[in-house]
Design an enzyme around this catalytic site. Structure first.
Site, PDB file in Angstrom:
ATOM      1  N   ASP A 452      80.867  29.231 -57.823  1.00 37.46           N
ATOM      2  CA  ASP A 452      81.406  30.418 -57.163  1.00 37.46           C
ATOM      3  C   ASP A 452      82.430  31.054 -58.101  1.00 37.46           C
ATOM      4  O   ASP A 452      83.374  30.381 -58.526  1.00 37.46           O
ATOM      5  CB  ASP A 452      82.070  30.017 -55.837  1.00 37.46           C
ATOM      6  CG  ASP A 452      82.759  31.188 -55.145  1.00 37.46           C
ATOM      7  OD1 ASP A 452      82.123  32.238 -54.994  1.00 37.46           O
ATOM      8  OD2 ASP A 452      83.937  31.031 -54.752  1.00 37.46           O
ATOM      9  N   ASP A 454      85.405  33.684 -58.625  1.00 36.87           N
ATOM     10  CA  ASP A 454      86.404  34.470 -57.886  1.00 36.87           C
ATOM     11  C   ASP A 454      87.250  35.237 -58.897  1.00 36.87           C
ATOM     12  O   ASP A 454      88.415  34.917 -59.130  1.00 36.87           O
ATOM     13  CB  ASP A 454      87.265  33.547 -57.023  1.00 36.87           C
ATOM     14  CG  ASP A 454      88.174  34.318 -56.076  1.00 36.87           C
ATOM     15  OD1 ASP A 454      88.129  35.553 -56.100  1.00 36.87           O
ATOM     16  OD2 ASP A 454      88.940  33.678 -55.341  1.00 36.87           O
ATOM     17  N   GLU A 456      89.332  38.201 -59.729  1.00 39.07           N
ATOM     18  CA  GLU A 456      90.117  39.199 -58.989  1.00 39.07           C
ATOM     19  C   GLU A 456      90.916  40.068 -59.965  1.00 39.07           C
ATOM     20  O   GLU A 456      92.007  39.690 -60.360  1.00 39.07           O
ATOM     21  CB  GLU A 456      91.028  38.506 -57.988  1.00 39.07           C
ATOM     22  CG  GLU A 456      90.244  37.705 -56.943  1.00 39.07           C
ATOM     23  CD  GLU A 456      91.114  37.145 -55.832  1.00 39.07           C
ATOM     24  OE1 GLU A 456      92.220  37.690 -55.575  1.00 39.07           O
ATOM     25  OE2 GLU A 456      90.697  36.167 -55.213  1.00 39.07           O
ATOM     26  N   TYR A 531      89.382  40.863 -45.918  1.00 39.59           N
ATOM     27  CA  TYR A 531      90.735  40.598 -45.445  1.00 39.59           C
ATOM     28  C   TYR A 531      91.690  41.039 -46.554  1.00 39.59           C
ATOM     29  O   TYR A 531      91.239  41.466 -47.629  1.00 39.59           O
ATOM     30  CB  TYR A 531      90.928  39.116 -45.087  1.00 39.59           C
ATOM     31  CG  TYR A 531      90.267  38.120 -46.022  1.00 39.59           C
ATOM     32  CD1 TYR A 531      90.779  37.873 -47.289  1.00 39.59           C
ATOM     33  CD2 TYR A 531      89.123  37.435 -45.639  1.00 39.59           C
ATOM     34  CE1 TYR A 531      90.182  36.972 -48.143  1.00 39.59           C
ATOM     35  CE2 TYR A 531      88.509  36.529 -46.486  1.00 39.59           C
ATOM     36  CZ  TYR A 531      89.046  36.293 -47.740  1.00 39.59           C
ATOM     37  OH  TYR A 531      88.435  35.395 -48.597  1.00 39.59           O
TER      38      TYR A 531
END
Length: 708
Positions: A452, A454, A456, A531
């Site tokens: 995975d 991530d 950002e 979110y």
């Protein structure tokens, strides 16, 4: 307090300011935490103040208001959408209550468009001086990029440091063992030097940058080669040319004990240890805990959650506490990448030091575990001293054996660990090192079922504002393509299938950077982080995890529906898209200007306190302290609110002007219905240790799953 949007112009309310959000108006500043009570000494006291604007439209000037009067102003250099900050010091000579507020402004000719912070009230006590407080104090000149620290008026000993959690007993392995010792000083007078003393002797010292009254921290590793009891003390010191003023921590005692065998790594030296067969499984499987109840996953949709490495400390949430029976996917957060990690250094110096230790001797862009003790060394029931794999990883081997249906993926990156991914995406050599390393990582720790990512964020806007380029979108797609090729090769080697996923921003603007037409072909899931749309990094109020856009969420592109529809329009198959649920709330104190009983018509102040991080609180704590139960209407002055347009929940206390935006069972069920309506791939949550079972249960209920 200050109510003018244009200095010297007509009055405009904070409500109207928040609602209009003109393009020329900067994002709202936030005053950093500061004590609320001060005492005059010899007739005066200095009060340092700092503010931050973490992301958004910049200003080119800022003002500090004291009781409605401007007492300080300074110019700023705009830098796109990047963070801004400023600081100064106020001198008080009279006791009383004072209200402080910062205005961040965009000046154009004779017009100034301003955004205000929340109000911070301080109280000065003691005997006043002979003259009133000056209107124009002699401030410390601010530096909008890296503010100069405010020096104390008189030299003083630093505040008391405290040891961070670490083992109090360690076992010699092969005649030696190392232990990382870290400390923190959360608020107060800073030092410029720290020392670690072992049994009264200084064994480590290092210089520090002083920025009173901000937090300071440090860490180092100590090695032992003999048994015994060792006493450690951290001294935080202020060193000058003629004095050394130090404050000591409490004593930490570490016991070093002998191992029970020859220290051959737990496999007799012949490599025979197999975690799939040799781990003690007596304690497994664990029953569901808290309020989790078993469900039948009749939809076949993904139901995932992030499990974080650091959760074993303060929250005391371990792999054995994961409700694995109710999950299809567990994402392990986080696996860092060696190399440039300036974002981590600024946000977490202790974590940065630990990562550098792990990366020693390894090439940049290799992956490593971050907290070696937590991941590989901590003892759990059934472990033996010379087991080559202990810690969380051994527990995840056990979890996988007990629940073979669960997919476990290492999540690479995260908010403060994404810096190297910018190079990995756009530099072929860096990418080659990274891919070889992560493939070797999941080959070695073969309870993992894929990768995975991530990052950002591609294009910028992450923890390090200096990073991001137009090439990141294509770079992300290239990374997905080459990771898929490497995983397919590993599959041919092992006979197993491997998944490739990525956690992506839930905002349309950041999603638009990526070359989705290429990227999605190589991916199994796109986990939309639906979110963190709004939070106390500024005063703009909105639903932090809203399903649909609404007037209570003023920024376009900040809803799950908008993000999903954008990806569908880019050709991403619906079955690859997963929605995110928040097992935490984001909230504001000192909400000002709310009207009509609707808190979102106001402007937010500082972030809420009482959680693990300012501005954030675990769902389970919000439910207990402010809701009164998963379906209750509110307690302790709070009311549970519902926005039927956004399909979003919140809690609001009009007496204390505190607002927290949350997911509840009701809003999560709505997300599940949306997933079924649009035939999406499933749902996941950040993060499992913040739930008490009610949010995960609602994830199943929304997907139509029945209890077992």
């Amino acid at each position: 307090m200050f109510k003018q949007a244009v200095k010297g112009g007509s009055g405009i309310s904070l409500l109207l300011l928040a609602a209009s959000i003109q393009a020329a108006t900067p994002n709202a500043p936030v005053i950093s935490w500061m004590p609320t009570d001060y005492t005059l000494q010899n007739g005066s006291v200095q009060v340092p103040l700092r503010w931050d604007m973490w992301w958004g439209s910049n200003g080119n000037k800022w003002y500090l208001h004291k009781n409605d009067s401007v007492v300080y102003e300074a110019a700023l250099t705009p830098n796109g959408q990047n963070a801004q900050s400023g600081s100064t010091s106020l001198s008080f000579t009279q006791p009383g209550s004072y209200q402080l507020q910062v205005s961040l402004c965009d000046v154009s000719g004779s017009t100034e468009h301003c955004a205000q912070s929340g109000i911070t009230t301080i109280t000065i006590s003691g005997t006043g001086g002979s003259k009133p407080d000056p209107v124009e104090p002699d401030p410390v000149d601010p530096d909008p990029v890296d503010p100069d620290p405010v020096e104390p008026v008189n030299p003083a000993a630093p505040a008391k440091p405290t040891f961070a959690w670490s083992e109090n007993s360690v076992t010699l392995n092969g005649g030696s063992v190392s232990l990382n010792l870290a400390w923190n000083m959360w608020w107060g007078n800073n030092g410029n030097l720290w020392q670690l003393k072992q049994n009264g002797t200084v064994v480590h010292s290092a210089s520090l940058s002083s920025a009173t009254p901000a937090a300071q921290s440090g860490s180092t590793s100590v090695s032992f080669n003999s048994t015994g009891s060792y006493n450690f003390v951290v001294s935080l010191c202020q060193q000058s040319s003629d004095a050394l003023l130090c404050t000591d921590s409490d004593v930490k005692t570490v016991s070093v004990v002998a191992g029970s065998g020859g220290g051959d790594g737990g496999d007799g030296g012949d490599g025979s240890f197999d975690p799939w067969t040799d781990l003690d499984m007596t304690a497994w499987p664990h029953p569901l805990k808290q309020n989790n109840v078993a469900f039948n996953n009749t939809s076949g949709k993904k139901v995932g959650a992030y499990f974080v490495e650091w959760g074993i400390y303060g929250r005391a949430f371990h792999a054995a506490d994961i409700p694995a029976q109710n999950l299809t996917h567990i994402y392990y957060g986080f696996i860092p990448v060696c190399g440039p990690n300036e974002g981590l250094r600024q946000a977490n110096p202790e974590g940065y030091a630990a990562l550098n230790s792990q990366c020693s001797g390894k090439p940049d862009y290799s992956v490593v575990v971050h907290d070696k003790f937590a991941a590989l060394e901590k003892g759990y029931p059934g472990d033996v001293w010379d087991q080559p794999i202990r810690g969380i990883f051994a527990e995840l081997y056990r979890l996988k054996q007990a629940h073979p249906h669960v997919k476990i993926l290492p999540s690479v990156g995260g908010w403060t660990l994404s810096d190297p991914l910018y190079d990995v995406g756009t530099n072929a050599a860096a990418r080659a090192v990274f891919i070889d390393s992560i493939i070797d990582f999941i080959r070695t720790y073969d309870f993992f079922d894929g990768i995975d990512i991530d990052w950002e964020f591609p294009g910028g806007g992450g923890a390090n504002p200096a990073l991001g380029s137009a090439q990141d979108g294509a770079g992300f797609a290239t990374l997905m393509r080459e990771l898929r090729q490497a995983l397919d090769a590993l599959s041919a080697e092992t006979g197993r299938d491997y998944e490739l996923a990525a956690a992506m921003s839930g905002g349309v603007e950041k999603l638009s950077v990526v070359d989705w037409e290429d990227a999605h072909q190589h991916m199994d899931y796109i986990n939309l982080m639906t979110y963190d749309y709004y939070g106390a990094w500024n005063g703009v109020l909105g639903h932090q995890t809203g399903l649909y856009p609404s007037p209570n969420s003023p920024i376009s592109g900040f809803s799950a529906h908008e993000a999903v529809q954008y990806l569908l329009n880019r050709g991403v198959p619906a079955g690859k898209i997963a929605l995110g649920a928040a097992m935490y709330g984001r909230g504001w104190q000192n909400v000002a200007g709310a009207t009509g009983g609707n808190p979102f018509t106001g402007t937010g102040g500082d972030g809420i306190t009482g959680g693990w991080e300012r501005g954030i609180m675990d769902y389970k704590q919000i439910e207990a302290d402010f809701m009164g139960g998963p379906e209750a209407s509110g307690v302790n002055g709070f009311t549970v609110g519902w926005d039927d347009t956004a399909k979003a929940s919140y809690v609001w206390n009009p007496a204390s002007n505190t607002l927290i935006s949350i997911d509840t069972k009701r809003s999560v069920r709505e997300k599940g219905a949306y997933i079924l309506q649009h035939q999406l791939g499933g749902i996941f949550a950040w993060e499992i240790d913040a739930d008490n079972g009610h949010i995960l249960n609602a994830m199943h209920e929304g997907l139509g799953h029945t209890q077992q």
